[in-house]
Write a protein that holds these residues in place. Sequence first.
Motif: not given
Length: 280
Positions: A61-74
């Motif tokens: 889930v968190v990786q999907a959110l990182d991708q959606y928000y454009g914050t890779p890895g944060l």
Amino acid sequence: MPQRRVVTGRSQEPRQRFAEELRLLRAEKGVSLRELAERAGWDPSLFGKMENGHTLGGPEVVQALDQYYGTPGLLLALWELAVADPTQFRERYRQYMVLEAGAVSMWQYSPSVLPGLLQTPEYARELLRRGGLTGDELGAQVEARVGRREVLLGEDPLQLRAIVSESVLRTPLRNPGEWRGQLEYLDMMARGHNVTVQVLLLSAGLHALTNTDTIFLRGVDGQTVAWVETGYSGELVQETATVERLLLRYDRVRDLALSPDESRQFIERMLEEAPCEPST
């Protein structure tokens, strides 16, 4: 792509910091929870619980959110800090213990050690001692763990299904006599009307729960929650869709395991192979 935020100046508590970042990122996007769910996937109620700090969600889930928000890895890095925080682990475990005490049924997969409800005092003591406990704290924890077994007794006992990896039954205690006692206790409990034990042979190969101790609890209201634990932390999972996905993985592991009768025979073979004399 937005710049990474400096953690200093915001919440220094890992779980709160993670939830805070989720709320800020969604506010910057200007989307509702439902819109977020439509664009990033998953259930809107899960995102709401994550933003309120009620759950951390899983890495997918968190990786999907990182991708959606454009914050890779944060977000994934903040999630890892929150998961590893010992204060939060104790609070989540306290919540789990409350749910366990009121559960009517439990399913568990144990990849490395015997389920707590099926441990003898000697097994619990050696395991907790290896984890670093000593003195009065060790004694108190052993007593607490043994006391938990009461839920399997009485007129309306907990219904327990435990799948244990073969490696668990091939990892003895240092004292052979105590190990034999543990195997005898496991064999006895496996014959009870409310306890089912299944052994997953190593020859079954890799599966969806290979490195994860997973417990499901069903309450009197019919709701099922999960407790997922690795070697360094644990997470209480209450979001329905995530619990259902874990249950599907558990069912697939159960399909690979020996039947209850075959499992009792396996335990009895382990007893035949176990030495009778304690170590000196």
